[in-house]
Design a protein around this motif. Sequence first.
Motif, short mmCIF file in Angstrom:
data_model
loop_
_atom_site.label_atom_id
_atom_site.label_comp_id
_atom_site.label_asym_id
_atom_site.label_seq_id
_atom_site.Cartn_x
_atom_site.Cartn_y
_atom_site.Cartn_z
N ASP A 80 0.82 -1.21 0.00
CA ASP A 80 0.00 0.00 0.00
C ASP A 80 0.86 1.26 0.00
N ALA A 81 1.88 1.28 0.85
CA ALA A 81 2.76 2.45 0.94
C ALA A 81 3.49 2.68 -0.38
N LEU A 82 4.03 1.62 -0.96
CA LEU A 82 4.77 1.75 -2.22
C LEU A 82 3.86 2.17 -3.36
N ALA A 83 2.62 1.69 -3.36
CA ALA A 83 1.67 2.07 -4.41
C ALA A 83 1.43 3.58 -4.40
N THR A 84 1.41 4.19 -3.22
CA THR A 84 1.22 5.64 -3.14
C THR A 84 2.39 6.40 -3.75
N LEU A 85 3.52 5.72 -3.87
CA LEU A 85 4.72 6.33 -4.47
C LEU A 85 4.91 5.92 -5.93
N GLY A 86 3.97 5.14 -6.45
CA GLY A 86 4.07 4.69 -7.84
C GLY A 86 5.09 3.59 -8.04
N ILE A 87 5.39 2.84 -6.98
CA ILE A 87 6.37 1.75 -7.06
C ILE A 87 5.61 0.43 -7.08
N ALA A 88 5.96 -0.41 -8.03
CA ALA A 88 5.28 -1.70 -8.23
C ALA A 88 5.44 -2.60 -7.01
N ASP A 89 4.51 -3.51 -6.87
CA ASP A 89 4.49 -4.48 -5.79
C ASP A 89 5.78 -5.32 -5.82
N PRO A 90 6.62 -5.19 -4.79
CA PRO A 90 7.88 -5.94 -4.79
C PRO A 90 7.69 -7.43 -4.52
N TYR A 91 6.50 -7.82 -4.08
CA TYR A 91 6.24 -9.22 -3.76
C TYR A 91 5.48 -9.94 -4.87
#
Length: 169
Positions: A153-164
């Motif tokens: 959720d946090a990474l999505a707010t930064l436009g970063i793809a799901d690392p998992y």
Amino acid sequence: MIEIALSHEAPWPDAGWEALAAAGARAAIAATPYGTLLTSPAAVEISVRLTSDDEVHALNRQYRGKDKPTNVLSFPMVQPDLIDTVSQNSDDGEVLLGDIVLAHGVCTAEAAERGLSPEDHLTHLIVHGTLHLLGYDHLTDDEGDAMETIERDALATLGIADPYAIRED
């Protein structure tokens, strides 16, 4: 208010690490019930150190009994159940939430292996480390799943793809 005190040394190149660390820490905090720290009048500081594998190896051995470098270590300075109280009642208006230490070689190798930019991987590890400072852990499957959800959720707010996400390359 969140403040990042960042230090870096070789082999980390000069880059916009402080801005990435601040964005990652803020996104992580915002994705938790501790989001009020972002608007707290207290200066909530996170120390981030970008260093060598050798230094992280020594810290990992000393503090965790693991004789190898790892990508990120987190050292909380406040017990999670006291974070809100400490930030509201700080004598000097400052709270040191904790330290996050990242190993260059491990981080860059992981980023390359996963096809990620070093910047996106570092941001993910800052999110991960910040969650540890807030008391989140991944010792059990349930805790790990909850922590991964917050990271996503946090990474999505930064436009970063799901690392998992499972990569189909």
